[in-house]
Design an enzyme around this catalytic site. Structure first.
Site, PDB file in Angstrom:
ATOM      1  N   GLU A  36       1.123  -0.738  -0.426  1.00  0.00           N
ATOM      2  CA  GLU A  36      -0.126   0.166   0.058  1.00  0.00           C
ATOM      3  C   GLU A  36       0.664   1.726   0.167  1.00  0.00           C
ATOM      4  O   GLU A  36       2.118   1.585   0.516  1.00  0.00           O
ATOM      5  CB  GLU A  36      -0.754  -0.110   1.368  1.00  0.00           C
ATOM      6  CG  GLU A  36      -1.805   1.243   1.427  1.00  0.00           C
ATOM      7  CD  GLU A  36      -2.922   1.493   2.610  1.00  0.00           C
ATOM      8  OE1 GLU A  36      -2.768   0.102   3.504  1.00  0.00           O
ATOM      9  OE2 GLU A  36      -3.785   2.372   2.715  1.00  0.00           O
ATOM     10  N   ARG A 260       5.337 -12.451   9.472  1.00  0.00           N
ATOM     11  CA  ARG A 260       5.814 -11.643   9.146  1.00  0.00           C
ATOM     12  C   ARG A 260       6.755 -11.656  10.313  1.00  0.00           C
ATOM     13  O   ARG A 260       7.312 -12.342  11.176  1.00  0.00           O
ATOM     14  CB  ARG A 260       5.179 -10.369   9.378  1.00  0.00           C
ATOM     15  CG  ARG A 260       4.406  -9.944  10.978  1.00  0.00           C
ATOM     16  CD  ARG A 260       2.953  -9.380  11.232  1.00  0.00           C
ATOM     17  NE  ARG A 260       3.690  -7.595  10.947  1.00  0.00           N
ATOM     18  CZ  ARG A 260       3.027  -6.863   9.743  1.00  0.00           C
ATOM     19  NH1 ARG A 260       2.623  -7.859   9.164  1.00  0.00           N
ATOM     20  NH2 ARG A 260       3.737  -5.779   9.539  1.00  0.00           N
ATOM     21  N   LYS A 270       4.441   0.732   9.541  1.00  0.00           N
ATOM     22  CA  LYS A 270       4.451   2.069   8.734  1.00  0.00           C
ATOM     23  C   LYS A 270       3.567   3.340   9.494  1.00  0.00           C
ATOM     24  O   LYS A 270       4.407   4.414   9.786  1.00  0.00           O
ATOM     25  CB  LYS A 270       3.879   2.097   7.663  1.00  0.00           C
ATOM     26  CG  LYS A 270       4.688   1.357   6.534  1.00  0.00           C
ATOM     27  CD  LYS A 270       3.673   1.413   5.086  1.00  0.00           C
ATOM     28  CE  LYS A 270       2.826   0.065   4.963  1.00  0.00           C
ATOM     29  NZ  LYS A 270       2.687  -0.309   3.897  1.00  0.00           N
TER      30      LYS A 270
HETATM   31  P1  ATP Z   1       2.623  -2.307   8.295  1.00  0.00           P
HETATM   32  O1  ATP Z   1       1.774  -2.909   8.779  1.00  0.00           O
HETATM   33  O2  ATP Z   1       4.171  -2.569   8.693  1.00  0.00           O
HETATM   34  O3  ATP Z   1       2.359  -0.838   7.826  1.00  0.00           O
HETATM   35  P2  ATP Z   1       1.078  -3.846   5.731  1.00  0.00           P
HETATM   36  O4  ATP Z   1       1.498  -4.978   6.275  1.00  0.00           O
HETATM   37  O5  ATP Z   1       0.352  -2.566   5.998  1.00  0.00           O
HETATM   38  O6  ATP Z   1       2.093  -3.320   7.235  1.00  0.00           O
HETATM   39  P3  ATP Z   1       1.972  -3.535   2.824  1.00  0.00           P
HETATM   40  O7  ATP Z   1       2.147  -2.759   2.173  1.00  0.00           O
HETATM   41  O8  ATP Z   1       0.136  -4.001   2.932  1.00  0.00           O
HETATM   42  O9  ATP Z   1       2.351  -3.504   4.925  1.00  0.00           O
HETATM   43  O10 ATP Z   1       2.895  -4.795   3.030  1.00  0.00           O
HETATM   44  C1  ATP Z   1       2.879  -5.167   1.472  1.00  0.00           C
HETATM   45  C2  ATP Z   1       3.168  -6.557   1.816  1.00  0.00           C
HETATM   46  O11 ATP Z   1       4.286  -6.979   2.486  1.00  0.00           O
HETATM   47  C3  ATP Z   1       1.900  -7.508   2.436  1.00  0.00           C
HETATM   48  O12 ATP Z   1       1.953  -8.618   1.463  1.00  0.00           O
HETATM   49  C4  ATP Z   1       2.797  -8.017   3.364  1.00  0.00           C
HETATM   50  O13 ATP Z   1       1.681  -8.604   4.276  1.00  0.00           O
HETATM   51  C5  ATP Z   1       3.825  -7.661   3.554  1.00  0.00           C
HETATM   52  N1  ATP Z   1       4.778  -7.326   4.909  1.00  0.00           N
HETATM   53  C6  ATP Z   1       4.108  -6.214   5.466  1.00  0.00           C
HETATM   54  N2  ATP Z   1       4.934  -6.260   6.542  1.00  0.00           N
HETATM   55  C7  ATP Z   1       5.518  -7.509   6.701  1.00  0.00           C
HETATM   56  C8  ATP Z   1       6.400  -8.169   7.478  1.00  0.00           C
HETATM   57  N3  ATP Z   1       6.563  -7.498   8.777  1.00  0.00           N
HETATM   58  N4  ATP Z   1       7.312  -9.044   7.539  1.00  0.00           N
HETATM   59  C9  ATP Z   1       6.672 -10.328   6.400  1.00  0.00           C
HETATM   60  N5  ATP Z   1       5.829  -9.030   5.274  1.00  0.00           N
HETATM   61  C10 ATP Z   1       5.179  -7.922   5.559  1.00  0.00           C
HETATM   62 MG    MG Z   2      -1.216  -2.935   5.282  1.00  0.00          MG
END
Ligand code: ATP
Ligand code: MG
Length: 559
Positions: A36, A260, A270
């Protein structure tokens, strides 16, 4: 056969390999990385990138980069651009670049299909009412009073939602599933919400926006994704992911969840990283203390080291905390092979070699990288006045102190033995200069008479030294898990006050004068460093990427 296949496969790769072998999806594999664009990528994303792009590369498949841009309030073009840069920097190239917002029309048509099949309805309940009616784990849900609207009425109202006839929050489109499901996600979840907000790509074309769940699976399906890999918190969403695809009767990718990455002494969401930037706790998204990809890049990490780290930690189904020492191991390993050795005195103390002729100097030959013969040697000027590290001298030193003290001899790397006979102090009692003598016979690092020294220290010629600012970093948080704080405490309270120490009077050997932003070196005995973009024509600025050893991890192990 590549090496990854000869070792045990992780469970995701095992599924992929089994599917290829059984001919599922025509034996093809097609993954995607779906960030995102609401912030910069962090090291957790790197794990997902390495997995998704890595699988595609390994099994001759494809990987898309898709921006999951359905939240217009939080998304910006700046983030889109940084994500493109970071994925490329990590060494991956997408087969296709897509935006979920590309599918807004198709998603709208799909919603109409669900309404026509009696599987979705327009609901007038407020957010509070929806929450109340939803119930809870042990509490049955109640159906919305709007659930039985006719297909015609739903179609009409949905069109009017799209046309902007209602205010934000006035209506939603919801799937008609099961208000008594034990899975809350199936209790008539929202598919569309009204938001009169500009979108970074579609502008004001839309005022209804699809939810994550309504967007994700269908986007995967449209792109022909075979394996939709996501993190564990989406496991509970999988029944909904499957329900939508079945109800629509379209290509059905398999969602697979993995654990994760969580790093000790680090926050990763984020939202929290944004708070650190906006609150001025760090200088920017690419502050070298940030766990962002751009932060690691600026700190001097190589893409190889991050990929190696992701490889080493593997892919599992259990959440855990990864020690930063693991990451340090990967970067040290790589820099040890590629980083030229140089000398830099972080905190200088002047040494005067009284038996060295005044006004003269010579050059000493130094090895650029003992791990890499092709790196050759360089010349280092040597003279009567040198800088050594302040911490390499100690008054009244204990026996075990193998560096310099009055009356003791030490080796200057690539030069001579020197012996100190006097420490000059200023009025406050601080040592400001050491009076020494040197022994020319020890030029080869050994004394012809066989006498030994225990210590070897680094040095820089005063006359030829180049000034630098050197930034030393430590963990940003003292708490192992900064997110795990009592409800009434602020997670930012555990910020490490010593996470950045600036050495503003460091002395470099002259060959470093030519160093360019991003260049990486090992400063002998002090760690690995790289040139920061804050460098100017007058002053080089270096970041310490990592120390040579994990003093900190050892300390922890002792506790
Ligand atoms: P955050 O919670 O840090 O904002 P998010 O999951 O909202 O992260 P996205 O931009 O939606 O962030 O994530 C893009 C991809 O990266 C998704 O498939 C998500 O599952 C993966 N991802 C995000 N954080 C991690 C992590 N700590 N370890 C492994 N994969 C991750
Ligand atoms: Mg997200």
């Amino acid at each position: 056969m590549n090496t990854a296949e000869s070792k045990t496969l992780d469970f995701v790769r095992q599924i992929v390999v089994d599917d290829i072998e059984s001919g599922k999806n025509g034996g093809q594999v097609h993954t995607r990385f779906p960030p995102e664009p609401n912030g910069y990528l962090h090291i957790g994303h790197a794990k997902s990138i390495c997995l998704n792009f890595g699988i595609a590369k390994q099994y001759g498949g494809k990987c898309n980069l898709r921006f999951d841009d359905t939240n217009p309030e939080k998304e910006e073009t700046e983030f889109v651009e940084s994500i493109l840069e970071d994925v490329r920097w990590l060494g991956f190239e997408w087969d296709n670049l897509y935006y979920a917002s590309d599918y807004f029309d198709q998603l709208y048509e799909m919603a109409i299909k669900l309404i026509k099949a009696g599987n979705a309805f327009v609901c007038d309940q407020t957010t509070e009412e929806v929450r109340e009616y939803r119930g809870g784990w042990n509490k049955e849900g109640r159906v919305s009073p709007f659930r039985d609207r006719s297909v015609e009425e739903n179609l009409e109202l949905f069109k009017r939602m799209k046309n902007g006839e209602f205010r934000d929050g006035e209506k939603t489109l919801r799937a008609k599933i099961d208000m008594n499901s034990s899975n809350m996600n199936l209790r008539d979840p929202a598919m569309y919400r009204i938001r009169h907000t500009e979108h970074h790509r579609t502008g004001d074309q839309w005022c209804i926006y699809p939810t994550y769940d309504w967007t994700h699976g269908q986007s995967d399906s449209i792109e022909g994704i075979t394996h939709s890999i996501c993190t564990l918190e989406f496991e509970i969403h999988r029944p909904l992911y499957d329900w939508y695809l079945e109800a629509l009767e379209i290509h059905h990718p398999q969602q697979i969840e993995f654990a994760r990455l969580n790093l000790m002494n680090t926050v990763m969401s984020k939202r929290k990283l944004l708070e650190l930037v906006q609150g001025g706790y760090v200088s920017a998204w690419d502050d070298p203390r940030m766990p962002t990809i751009c932060g690691f890049r600026r700190r001097g990490f190589t893409p190889e080291s991050i990929r190696d780290f992701c490889d080493r930690i593997g892919v599992t189904k259990t959440n855990s905390m990864t020690d930063l020492a693991q990451l340090n191991l990967s970067i040290r390993d790589h820099l040890n092979k590629i980083a030229p050795r140089r000398m830099c005195v972080l905190d200088p103390l002047k040494v005067v070699i009284e038996n060295y002729p005044e006004g003269e100097s010579e050059v000493r030959s130094a090895i650029n990288n003992p791990e890499d013969e092709t790196a050759g040697t360089r010349e280092m000027p040597f003279g009567r006045e040198l800088y050594i590290e302040r911490s390499d001298f100690m008054e009244d030193a204990p026996k075990k102190f193998f560096r310099l003290t009055v009356g003791r001899e030490v080796r200057l790397k690539y030069a001579f033995f020197i012996k100190c006979h006097e420490a000059i102090k200023d009025v406050s009692g601080e040592v400001i200069e050491l009076r020494c003598t040197y022994d020319r016979e020890t030029a080869g690092g050994k004394a012809p008479d066989g006498r030994k020294v225990k210590g070897t220290i680094h040095w820089v010629s005063v006359e030829h030294a180049v000034n630098a600012e050197v930034r030393l970093y430590d963990v940003l948080f003292e708490a192992e898990d900064p997110s795990d704080v009592a409800e009434d405490t602020d997670w930012k309270e555990t910020i490490n006050p010593n996470s950045l120490i600036i050495m503003n009077n460091s002395k470099l050997e002259p060959s470093l004068a030519e160093a360019k932003v991003g260049d990486r070196f090992q400063f002998e005995r002090n760690g690995y460093f790289c040139v920061d973009r804050d460098s100017t024509a007058d002053k080089l600025v270096f970041n310490r990427t990592v120390t040579l050893k994990d003093a900190w991890a050892k300390e922890k192990a002792r506790k």
